[in-house]
Design an enzyme around this catalytic site. Structure first.
Site, PDB file in Angstrom:
ATOM      1  N   GLU A   1       0.753   4.042   1.744  1.00  0.00           N
ATOM      2  CA  GLU A   1       1.207   4.538   3.044  1.00  0.00           C
ATOM      3  C   GLU A   1       2.433   3.764   3.516  1.00  0.00           C
ATOM      4  O   GLU A   1       3.411   4.346   3.986  1.00  0.00           O
ATOM      5  CB  GLU A   1       0.089   4.420   4.097  1.00  0.00           C
ATOM      6  CG  GLU A   1      -1.161   5.191   3.738  1.00  0.00           C
ATOM      7  CD  GLU A   1      -2.198   4.388   2.967  1.00  0.00           C
ATOM      8  OE1 GLU A   1      -3.389   4.717   3.078  1.00  0.00           O
ATOM      9  OE2 GLU A   1      -1.826   3.429   2.240  1.00  0.00           O
TER      10      GLU A   1
ATOM     11  N   CYS B   1      -6.345   1.899   5.372  1.00  0.00           N
ATOM     12  CA  CYS B   1      -6.861   0.631   5.887  1.00  0.00           C
ATOM     13  C   CYS B   1      -6.279   0.418   7.293  1.00  0.00           C
ATOM     14  O   CYS B   1      -5.385   1.146   7.733  1.00  0.00           O
ATOM     15  CB  CYS B   1      -6.486  -0.519   4.959  1.00  0.00           C
ATOM     16  SG  CYS B   1      -4.732  -0.957   4.957  1.00  0.00           S
TER      17      CYS B   1
ATOM     18  N   HIS C   1       0.825  -1.209   0.000  1.00  0.00           N
ATOM     19  CA  HIS C   1       0.000   0.000   0.000  1.00  0.00           C
ATOM     20  C   HIS C   1       0.861   1.262   0.000  1.00  0.00           C
ATOM     21  O   HIS C   1       2.013   1.260   0.449  1.00  0.00           O
ATOM     22  CB  HIS C   1      -0.922   0.007   1.207  1.00  0.00           C
ATOM     23  CG  HIS C   1      -2.053  -0.967   1.081  1.00  0.00           C
ATOM     24  ND1 HIS C   1      -3.116  -0.983   1.945  1.00  0.00           N
ATOM     25  CD2 HIS C   1      -2.298  -1.955   0.170  1.00  0.00           C
ATOM     26  CE1 HIS C   1      -3.964  -1.932   1.591  1.00  0.00           C
ATOM     27  NE2 HIS C   1      -3.482  -2.546   0.527  1.00  0.00           N
TER      28      HIS C   1
ATOM     29  N   CYS D   1      -2.427  -0.179   7.346  1.00  0.00           N
ATOM     30  CA  CYS D   1      -1.654   1.050   7.115  1.00  0.00           C
ATOM     31  C   CYS D   1      -1.760   2.005   8.298  1.00  0.00           C
ATOM     32  O   CYS D   1      -0.796   2.691   8.626  1.00  0.00           O
ATOM     33  CB  CYS D   1      -2.092   1.726   5.826  1.00  0.00           C
ATOM     34  SG  CYS D   1      -1.509   0.833   4.365  1.00  0.00           S
TER      35      CYS D   1
END
Length: 137
Positions: A72, A98, A70, A101
């Site tokens: 992040e 999410c 992801h 993250c």
């Protein structure tokens, strides 16, 4: 010409970072900022030198692609790789983080995330319960 606010400026940079995504299912970008200075960027994509979804297909589990890291996490990893502290940074992201993250951001010393008002949202209540402040701009 009216200058953009800092939030808009950094969110625009996050949107630009998202265009580098290697997973066509969802393009996400993240910019880590301290004292109005960009310290790292990230987008959702495969690990360095590994196959990209757009080239070899998606690795789906429960309807989500797991081949990618992801945005992040990639931003935090980029800072770590170059020895840059993320403590006290603000994350500017194109989507609501999410749960995984959110934990990474908090663990990296990031307490605030500014997300694009038009972005997708996981809306997981644990994100704010863990101490992450989410601002929709």
């Amino acid at each position: 010409m009216l200058r953009p606010s800092w939030n808009k400026y950094f969110l625009d940079l996050a949107k630009l970072a998202a265009t580098r995504s290697t997973c066509g299912r969802k393009q996400v970008g993240c910019v880590l900022v301290r004292d109005k200075r960009v310290i790292a960027t990230g987008y959702n994509g495969s690990l360095p030198d590994k196959p990209h979804c757009d080239d070899v297909g998606h690795m789906l589990e429960h309807g989500r692609c797991t081949r990618t890291v992801h945005a992040e996490a990639n931003a935090v990893l980029q800072a770590a790789r170059f020895g840059i502290s993320t403590d006290g940074c603000v994350a500017f992201c194109t989507t609501y983080p999410c749960w995984s993250c959110a934990k990474i951001l908090v663990g990296a010393g990031i307490a605030e995330v500014v997300v694009a008002a038009t972005g997708d949202y996981y809306n997981d209540p644990r994100v704010t319960e863990v101490g992450l402040t989410v601002i929709r701009a």
